[in-house]
Design a protein around this motif. Structure first.
Motif, PDB file in Angstrom:
ATOM      1  N   GLN A 245       0.903  -1.191  -0.038  1.00 24.15           N
ATOM      2  CA  GLN A 245      -0.001  -0.050   0.128  1.00 24.15           C
ATOM      3  C   GLN A 245       0.915   1.304   0.076  1.00 24.15           C
ATOM      4  N   PRO A 246       0.523   2.370  -0.175  1.00 25.62           N
ATOM      5  CA  PRO A 246       1.237   3.513  -0.575  1.00 25.62           C
ATOM      6  C   PRO A 246       1.935   3.941   0.756  1.00 25.62           C
ATOM      7  N   THR A 247       1.097   3.490   1.870  1.00 29.65           N
ATOM      8  CA  THR A 247       1.660   4.039   3.232  1.00 29.65           C
ATOM      9  C   THR A 247       2.568   2.913   3.743  1.00 29.65           C
ATOM     10  N   ASP A 248       2.659   1.855   3.314  1.00 28.58           N
ATOM     11  CA  ASP A 248       3.611   0.780   3.958  1.00 28.58           C
ATOM     12  C   ASP A 248       5.064   1.062   3.496  1.00 28.58           C
ATOM     13  N   PRO A 249       5.874   0.737   4.434  1.00 27.28           N
ATOM     14  CA  PRO A 249       7.289   1.072   4.162  1.00 27.28           C
ATOM     15  C   PRO A 249       8.030  -0.081   3.164  1.00 27.28           C
ATOM     16  N   GLY A 250       8.882   0.496   2.739  1.00 25.76           N
ATOM     17  CA  GLY A 250       9.625  -0.760   1.681  1.00 25.76           C
ATOM     18  C   GLY A 250      10.685  -1.581   2.670  1.00 25.76           C
ATOM     19  N   ILE A 251      10.781  -2.659   2.478  1.00 23.68           N
ATOM     20  CA  ILE A 251      11.549  -3.565   3.139  1.00 23.68           C
ATOM     21  C   ILE A 251      12.998  -3.489   2.779  1.00 23.68           C
ATOM     22  N   ILE A 252      13.705  -2.910   3.549  1.00 23.24           N
ATOM     23  CA  ILE A 252      15.068  -2.678   3.180  1.00 23.24           C
ATOM     24  C   ILE A 252      16.096  -3.959   4.032  1.00 23.24           C
ATOM     25  N   ASP A 253      15.418  -4.587   4.611  1.00 24.82           N
ATOM     26  CA  ASP A 253      16.393  -5.619   5.402  1.00 24.82           C
ATOM     27  C   ASP A 253      16.680  -6.761   4.516  1.00 24.82           C
ATOM     28  N   PRO A 254      18.241  -6.794   4.460  1.00 17.33           N
ATOM     29  CA  PRO A 254      18.646  -7.470   3.684  1.00 17.33           C
ATOM     30  C   PRO A 254      18.402  -9.241   3.869  1.00 17.33           C
ATOM     31  N   GLU A 255      17.770  -9.497   4.997  1.00 19.88           N
ATOM     32  CA  GLU A 255      17.274 -10.829   5.364  1.00 19.88           C
ATOM     33  C   GLU A 255      15.941 -11.020   4.600  1.00 19.88           C
ATOM     34  N   ARG A 256      15.092 -10.078   4.378  1.00 15.46           N
ATOM     35  CA  ARG A 256      13.650 -10.258   3.803  1.00 15.46           C
ATOM     36  C   ARG A 256      13.846  -9.841   2.495  1.00 15.46           C
ATOM     37  N   ASN A 257      14.835  -9.027   1.994  1.00 12.22           N
ATOM     38  CA  ASN A 257      14.797  -8.620   0.507  1.00 12.22           C
ATOM     39  C   ASN A 257      16.167  -8.704  -0.116  1.00 12.22           C
ATOM     40  N   PRO A 258      16.269  -9.838  -0.787  1.00  9.14           N
ATOM     41  CA  PRO A 258      17.597  -9.990  -1.479  1.00  9.14           C
ATOM     42  C   PRO A 258      18.349  -8.758  -2.146  1.00  9.14           C
ATOM     43  N   LEU A 259      17.406  -7.911  -2.764  1.00 10.29           N
ATOM     44  CA  LEU A 259      17.794  -6.805  -3.448  1.00 10.29           C
ATOM     45  C   LEU A 259      18.902  -6.004  -2.583  1.00 10.29           C
ATOM     46  N   PHE A 260      18.278  -5.989  -1.147  1.00 13.43           N
ATOM     47  CA  PHE A 260      19.239  -5.158  -0.486  1.00 13.43           C
ATOM     48  C   PHE A 260      20.320  -5.694   0.123  1.00 13.43           C
ATOM     49  N   LYS A 273      24.113   4.059  -1.439  1.00 14.57           N
ATOM     50  CA  LYS A 273      23.523   2.833  -0.778  1.00 14.57           C
ATOM     51  C   LYS A 273      22.690   3.719   0.418  1.00 14.57           C
ATOM     52  N   ALA A 274      23.277   4.713   0.978  1.00 15.83           N
ATOM     53  CA  ALA A 274      22.379   5.284   2.053  1.00 15.83           C
ATOM     54  C   ALA A 274      21.165   5.919   1.616  1.00 15.83           C
ATOM     55  N   ASP A 275      21.447   6.603   0.343  1.00 16.71           N
ATOM     56  CA  ASP A 275      20.381   7.517  -0.329  1.00 16.71           C
ATOM     57  C   ASP A 275      19.210   6.423  -0.744  1.00 16.71           C
ATOM     58  N   VAL A 276      19.619   5.451  -1.419  1.00 13.09           N
ATOM     59  CA  VAL A 276      18.738   4.354  -1.809  1.00 13.09           C
ATOM     60  C   VAL A 276      17.942   3.739  -0.841  1.00 13.09           C
ATOM     61  N   ARG A 277      18.520   3.346   0.435  1.00 10.17           N
ATOM     62  CA  ARG A 277      17.803   2.634   1.447  1.00 10.17           C
ATOM     63  C   ARG A 277      16.769   3.639   1.978  1.00 10.17           C
ATOM     64  N   ASP A 278      17.205   4.981   2.217  1.00 10.22           N
ATOM     65  CA  ASP A 278      16.509   6.028   2.787  1.00 10.22           C
ATOM     66  C   ASP A 278      15.008   6.203   1.998  1.00 10.22           C
ATOM     67  N   ARG A 279      15.454   6.486   0.511  1.00 17.09           N
ATOM     68  CA  ARG A 279      14.351   6.782  -0.172  1.00 17.09           C
ATOM     69  C   ARG A 279      13.465   5.626  -0.442  1.00 17.09           C
ATOM     70  N   TYR A 280      13.922   4.115  -0.382  1.00 13.53           N
ATOM     71  CA  TYR A 280      12.902   3.220  -0.602  1.00 13.53           C
ATOM     72  C   TYR A 280      12.319   2.909   0.598  1.00 13.53           C
ATOM     73  N   GLU A 281      12.895   3.241   1.725  1.00 12.90           N
ATOM     74  CA  GLU A 281      12.078   2.897   2.852  1.00 12.90           C
ATOM     75  C   GLU A 281      10.784   3.747   3.113  1.00 12.90           C
ATOM     76  N   ARG A 282      11.143   5.052   2.644  1.00 12.42           N
ATOM     77  CA  ARG A 282      10.174   6.071   2.903  1.00 12.42           C
ATOM     78  C   ARG A 282       8.869   5.974   1.623  1.00 12.42           C
ATOM     79  N   GLY A 283       9.534   5.118   0.679  1.00 12.19           N
ATOM     80  CA  GLY A 283       8.551   4.983  -0.522  1.00 12.19           C
ATOM     81  C   GLY A 283       8.554   6.431  -1.491  1.00 12.19           C
ATOM     82  N   ASP A 284       9.725   6.954  -1.416  1.00 11.15           N
ATOM     83  CA  ASP A 284       9.886   8.126  -1.909  1.00 11.15           C
ATOM     84  C   ASP A 284      10.223   8.070  -3.410  1.00 11.15           C
TER      85      ASP A 284
END
Ligand code: ATP
Ligand code: MG
Length: 356
Positions: A245-260, A273-284
Motif C-alpha cells: 500500500q502507498p503507506t507501507d514502508p519498503g523492506i530494506i532488511d537484507p534478510e527479507r529482501n535479497p535486493l538489499f 547506498k544510504a540514499d537508496v535505502r532511505d528513499r526506498y524505506e520512505r517510498g519516496d
C-alpha cells in the motif's frame, strides 16, 4: 626458511561458480594465494552424492569450475587447483577417520540435515551422502591446513574436522587430553586444528530470496552469465514491493529482501547506498526497477574482468594442464601426511611413491 601457512578449500563440480562463491570464499582465496601455500580442491567424488547417474556432467563440471576459478583470479602458479578423485590419500584417510567419529555425531551436522532436505533426497539418500562430511575432514586434514576459507554453511563441517584432528592426535600421537588446540602440533600431533575463515558475507541469498545461492538450486548468478542474463535475473527478484500500500514502508532488511543484500555487498559507494535505502524505506519515488538497475550494473562491473580472464582459458586442454600440475602438487603434500598418519595409527607397512 619462511614458514608459510597452508590453506585448503574447495568446490563441488555441480555447475558453474557464482557470485556467492566469490563473496563467501573465492575473494579470500585470491587475497591469500601469494602469501600462503594454497590448495583448492575440486570435490568431484562429493558430487556423486547427488549426481551419481551423471558421470559425464560431473567430469565436464570439473573443468568448468576450474575455468571459473581461474577467471575469478586464482593464479595457477601460486595455488594448486586439483581433482579429489586423483589424490588417493583423501579416500584412504576418509576410511580411517570414519572410524573416529560416532555415526550419530555425523548425522547431527545441521548443514548435512539441510542439504538432505533442500536437495530433495528424502529417505533415499545414499550411504555416501553423510559420508561426504567425513570425506571433507580428510580433504582438509590431508593437507595439514591451518585455515579454510569458506561460507557460513561449511562451519559445521569444520567443527567436525577439528574433532577428528583432536581425536586422532590424542589417540595416536600422545597429545594430552587437555591440550589447547594451538598446541597440538608442537605436542607431536600429526594434524594442526584448522580454523574456518568465513568471508565477510558468509551467506549470500539466492535470487529466489529464500535459499542460500547455490549451484544446484537454480537460484544463482554465475560468472558465465552475460550482462543481459544478469539484468534479467536481477529483474526477476520478487521483493513484495509491488503489492504494498502507498503507506507501507519498503523492506530494506537484507534478510527479507535479497535486493538489499546485493546492494550492501556489490555496490561500493556508501552515500549511494544510504540514499537508496532511505528513499526506498520512505517510498519516496523509487521502485524496485531503479534498485535493480543499480545492483545489476554493480554485479556486471564485478564480472567484467572475470569474463575477460575466462577467455584465456576457453581451451579445455589448457585447463586440464592446470589441473594436472595442481594434482601432482596435491599428491606430494598428501602422501607426506598419509605416511605420517599411517605410521602412528599402525596401518603403515611399506613406503610407496606415487606419481601422475
Ligand atoms: P551445491 O549447490 O552443489 O552445494 P554450492 O553453490 O553450495 O553448490 P559449494 O561447492 O557447495 O557450492 O561451495 C563452495 C564454497 O562456496 C563453500 O565454501 C561454500 O560455503 C561457499 N558458498 C557457496 N555458496 C555460497 C553463498 N551463497 N554464500 C556464501 N558462500 C557460499
Ligand atoms: Mg554447497
Amino acid at each position: 626458511m619462511s614458514f608459510r601457512q597452508r590453506i585448503l578449500t574447495g568446490d563441488t563440480p555441480t555447475g558453474n561458480l557464482h557470485i556467492g562463491h566469490w563473496v563467501g570464499s573465492v575473494k579470500r582465496r585470491v587475497e591469500l594465494q601469494s602469501e600462503h601455500d594454497c590448495f583448492f580442491l575440486i570435490a568431484n567424488l562429493h558430487a556423486y552424492t547427488t549426481r551419481a547417474d551423471k558421470p559425464g556432467d560431473i567430469h565436464q563440471d570439473c573443468i568448468e569450475v576450474a575455468r571459473d576459478a581461474l577467471a575469478m583470479g586464482i593464479d595457477p602458479d601460486a595455488a594448486a587447483i586439483f581433482l579429489q578423485s586423483e589424490v588417493p590419500a583423501l579416500a584412504e584417510l576418509t576410511y580411517l577417520f570414519s572410524m573416529l567419529l560416532p555415526f550419530n555425531r555425523v548425522m547431527r551436522n545441521p548443514t548435512l540435515k539441510d542439504e538432505l532436505q533442500v536437495k530433495g533426497q528424502a529417505d533415499n539418500y545414499s550411504f555416501g551422502f553423510p559420508l561426504y562430511t567425513v570425506g571433507q575432514t580428510a580433504d582438509i586434514l590431508a593437507f595439514r591446513a591451518h585455515s579454510v576459507p569458506v561460507g557460513e554453511d561449511q562451519v559445521p563441517h569444520l567443527e567436525l574436522t577439528r574433532e577428528v584432528a583432536r581425536r586422532f592426535n590424542k589417540m595416536y600421537c600422545g597429545v594430552p587430553d587437555k591440550a589447547l588446540d594451538e598446541d597440538h602440533e608442537s605436542l607431536g600431533g600429526v594434524f594442526p586444528i584448522p580454523l574456518a575463515d568465513v568471508g565477510k558475507v558468509g551467506r549470500l541469498v539466492g535470487i529466489d530470496g529464500q535459499n542460500k545461492m547455490s549451484k544446484s538450486l537454480g537460484n544463482a548468478i554465475h560468472v558465465i552469465d552475460s550482462p543481459k542474463q544478469v539484468k534479467k535475473k536481477i529483474g526477476k527478484i520478487y521483493t513484495g514491493q509491488d503489492s504494498r500500500q502507498p503507506t507501507d514502508p519498503g523492506i530494506i532488511d537484507p534478510e527479507r529482501n535479497p535486493l538489499f543484500q546485493y546492494l550492501d555487498v556489490f555496490v561500493d559507494d556508501e552515500s549511494t547506498k544510504a540514499d537508496v535505502r532511505d528513499r526506498y524505506e520512505r517510498g519516496d519515488n523509487i521502485g524496485d526497477g531503479e534498485v535493480k538497475m543499480l545492483v545489476a550494473d554493480a554485479i556486471n562491473a564485478l564480472l567484467d574482468p572475470m569474463r575477460e580472464r575466462r577467455l584465456a582459458y576457453e581451451d579445455d586442454a589448457k585447463v586440464l594442464s592446470v589441473l594436472r600440475d595442481g594434482t601432482a602438487r596435491a599428491i606430494d603434500a598428501t602422501e607426506q601426511t598419509l605416511s605420517m598418519a599411517k605410521e602412528v595409527s599402525g596401518t603403515g607397512f611399506f613406503p610407496r611413491t606415487l606419481s601422475i
